[in-house]
Design a protein around this motif. Structure first.
Motif, mmCIF file in Angstrom:
data_model
loop_
_atom_site.group_PDB
_atom_site.id
_atom_site.type_symbol
_atom_site.label_atom_id
_atom_site.label_comp_id
_atom_site.label_asym_id
_atom_site.label_seq_id
_atom_site.Cartn_x
_atom_site.Cartn_y
_atom_site.Cartn_z
ATOM 1 N N ILE A 1 16.093 -57.056 -33.401
ATOM 2 C CA ILE A 1 14.982 -56.158 -33.744
ATOM 3 C C ILE A 1 14.270 -55.705 -32.471
ATOM 4 C CG2 ILE A 1 12.738 -56.021 -34.906
ATOM 5 C CD1 ILE A 1 13.965 -57.893 -37.077
ATOM 6 N N ILE A 2 14.015 -56.630 -31.563
ATOM 7 C CA ILE A 2 13.366 -56.300 -30.290
ATOM 8 C C ILE A 2 14.216 -55.306 -29.493
ATOM 9 C CG2 ILE A 2 12.690 -57.260 -28.039
ATOM 10 C CD1 ILE A 2 11.836 -59.807 -29.657
ATOM 11 N N ASN A 3 15.551 -55.428 -29.600
ATOM 12 C CA ASN A 3 16.461 -54.531 -28.887
ATOM 13 C C ASN A 3 16.692 -53.212 -29.615
ATOM 14 O OD1 ASN A 3 16.890 -56.133 -26.610
ATOM 15 N ND2 ASN A 3 18.437 -57.349 -27.678
ATOM 16 N N GLY A 4 15.918 -52.955 -30.685
ATOM 17 C CA GLY A 4 16.002 -51.665 -31.368
ATOM 18 C C GLY A 4 17.047 -51.570 -32.459
ATOM 19 N N GLU A 5 17.620 -52.699 -32.849
ATOM 20 C CA GLU A 5 18.582 -52.674 -33.942
ATOM 21 C C GLU A 5 17.862 -52.956 -35.265
ATOM 22 O OE1 GLU A 5 22.289 -54.898 -33.247
ATOM 23 O OE2 GLU A 5 21.557 -55.181 -31.192
ATOM 24 N N PHE A 6 18.496 -52.603 -36.349
ATOM 25 C CA PHE A 6 17.989 -52.827 -37.703
ATOM 26 C C PHE A 6 16.535 -52.358 -37.809
ATOM 27 C CE2 PHE A 6 21.458 -56.008 -37.316
ATOM 28 C CZ PHE A 6 22.277 -55.485 -38.297
ATOM 29 N N CYS A 7 15.612 -53.223 -38.180
ATOM 30 C CA CYS A 7 14.196 -52.855 -38.351
ATOM 31 C C CYS A 7 13.610 -52.274 -37.065
ATOM 32 C CB CYS A 7 13.374 -54.074 -38.762
ATOM 33 S SG CYS A 7 14.079 -55.032 -40.115
ATOM 34 N N TRP B 1 4.722 -49.532 -36.729
ATOM 35 C CA TRP B 1 4.137 -50.631 -35.962
ATOM 36 C C TRP B 1 5.232 -51.489 -35.342
ATOM 37 C CZ3 TRP B 1 4.179 -51.171 -41.356
ATOM 38 C CH2 TRP B 1 4.885 -52.268 -41.832
ATOM 39 N N SER B 2 4.874 -52.181 -34.287
ATOM 40 C CA SER B 2 5.802 -53.049 -33.588
ATOM 41 C C SER B 2 5.694 -54.466 -34.148
ATOM 42 C CB SER B 2 5.488 -53.003 -32.091
ATOM 43 O OG SER B 2 6.501 -53.650 -31.368
ATOM 44 N N ILE B 3 6.265 -55.404 -33.455
ATOM 45 C CA ILE B 3 6.429 -56.761 -33.996
ATOM 46 C C ILE B 3 5.345 -57.748 -33.621
ATOM 47 C CG2 ILE B 3 8.933 -56.517 -34.082
ATOM 48 C CD1 ILE B 3 8.924 -58.283 -31.489
ATOM 49 N N GLU B 4 4.239 -57.294 -33.051
ATOM 50 C CA GLU B 4 3.217 -58.218 -32.567
ATOM 51 C C GLU B 4 2.551 -59.051 -33.659
ATOM 52 O OE1 GLU B 4 3.242 -54.939 -31.397
ATOM 53 O OE2 GLU B 4 4.236 -55.567 -29.554
ATOM 54 N N PHE C 1 24.640 -52.911 -48.154
ATOM 55 C CA PHE C 1 24.040 -52.817 -49.480
ATOM 56 C C PHE C 1 24.001 -54.186 -50.160
ATOM 57 C CE2 PHE C 1 25.125 -48.359 -48.926
ATOM 58 C CZ PHE C 1 24.046 -47.716 -49.503
ATOM 59 N N LYS C 2 23.649 -55.225 -49.433
ATOM 60 C CA LYS C 2 23.585 -56.570 -49.998
ATOM 61 C C LYS C 2 22.473 -57.338 -49.301
ATOM 62 C CE LYS C 2 26.062 -60.801 -50.730
ATOM 63 N NZ LYS C 2 27.046 -61.718 -50.226
ATOM 64 N N ALA C 3 21.583 -57.932 -50.089
ATOM 65 C CA ALA C 3 20.510 -58.749 -49.517
ATOM 66 C C ALA C 3 21.119 -59.890 -48.718
ATOM 67 C CB ALA C 3 19.611 -59.299 -50.622
ATOM 68 N N GLY C 4 20.749 -60.006 -47.464
ATOM 69 C CA GLY C 4 21.269 -61.051 -46.598
ATOM 70 C C GLY C 4 22.617 -60.723 -45.989
ATOM 71 N N GLY C 5 23.129 -59.520 -46.239
ATOM 72 C CA GLY C 5 24.446 -59.131 -45.743
ATOM 73 C C GLY C 5 24.489 -58.758 -44.273
ATOM 74 N N ASN C 6 23.327 -58.675 -43.641
ATOM 75 C CA ASN C 6 23.258 -58.306 -42.228
ATOM 76 C C ASN C 6 22.854 -59.506 -41.390
ATOM 77 O OD1 ASN C 6 23.495 -55.221 -42.444
ATOM 78 N ND2 ASN C 6 21.900 -55.742 -43.907
ATOM 79 N N ASP C 7 23.377 -59.575 -40.188
ATOM 80 C CA ASP C 7 23.021 -60.653 -39.267
ATOM 81 C C ASP C 7 21.810 -60.190 -38.449
ATOM 82 O OD1 ASP C 7 23.196 -63.093 -37.954
ATOM 83 O OD2 ASP C 7 24.488 -62.254 -36.394
ATOM 84 N N ILE C 8 20.634 -60.176 -39.093
ATOM 85 C CA ILE C 8 19.408 -59.701 -38.452
ATOM 86 C C ILE C 8 18.685 -60.890 -37.839
ATOM 87 C CG2 ILE C 8 17.197 -58.538 -38.799
ATOM 88 C CD1 ILE C 8 18.394 -57.303 -41.350
ATOM 89 N N ASN C 9 18.272 -60.734 -36.598
ATOM 90 C CA ASN C 9 17.421 -61.736 -35.970
ATOM 91 C C ASN C 9 16.411 -61.005 -35.088
ATOM 92 O OD1 ASN C 9 18.596 -61.309 -33.348
ATOM 93 N ND2 ASN C 9 20.296 -62.633 -33.964
ATOM 94 N N MET C 10 15.429 -61.706 -34.592
ATOM 95 C CA MET C 10 14.358 -61.073 -33.826
ATOM 96 C C MET C 10 14.866 -60.451 -32.526
ATOM 97 S SD MET C 10 11.746 -60.962 -35.680
ATOM 98 C CE MET C 10 10.737 -60.170 -34.444
ATOM 99 N N ALA C 11 15.853 -61.042 -31.890
ATOM 100 C CA ALA C 11 16.390 -60.469 -30.657
ATOM 101 C C ALA C 11 16.950 -59.071 -30.912
ATOM 102 C CB ALA C 11 17.458 -61.381 -30.069
#
Length: 146
Positions: free
Chosen positions: A97-103, A113-116, A85-95
């Protein structure tokens, strides 16, 4: 006697040619301005996430919080998917996301939609810090951080 048909016909052709030219000019102007229009900007309540984007030479992504909030309960993202519940509180990166985590749990080409198309998400101005976007009025009434 002169019937006047040829002068009316010529006038109609001139009007059509003028209208066609105006429509063409308007279409070209729209296309030209569209090509140089500023990118999508965050709206009130959206979250700009710039944990890694500037370093990677990408525009920071804008997460449209209210768009998601009106469609899903908080539990879906904040409990089931693990978003803090904090902006920037997650360690999100494209790898991740591609592996199905977070977004990537939904943005996988099946649920959403996917990430293309990078610019769909990566549309904030470069250098925009991680933040919850607030309205101008709110900024004037109550300074951030107080």
């Amino acid at each position: 006697m002169h019937s006047g048909k040829s002068s009316h016909g010529a006038a109609r052709k001139q009007v059509r040619a003028g209208a066609t030219s105006m429509l063409l000019a308007a279409a070209l102007t729209t296309l030209t301005l569209g090509a140089y229009a500023p990118p999508a900007n965050a709206e009130y309540g959206d979250i700009v996430i710039n944990n890694y984007s500037d370093e990677a030479g990408m525009r920071p992504p804008i997460f449209p919080h209210w768009f998601h909030r009106i469609r899903f309960r908080c539990k879906i993202c904040h409990s089931d998917l693990g978003f803090k519940f904090k902006a920037g509180g997650n360690d999100i990166n494209m790898a991740k996301i591609i592996n199905g985590e977070f977004c990537g749990a939904c943005h996988n080409g099946e649920i959403a939609w996917s990430i293309e198309n990078c610019e769909v998400c990566h549309s904030a101005k470069p250098g925009t810090p991680t933040q919850v976007h607030r309205s101008t009025l709110q900024t004037l009434i109550m300074p951030l951080g107080k």
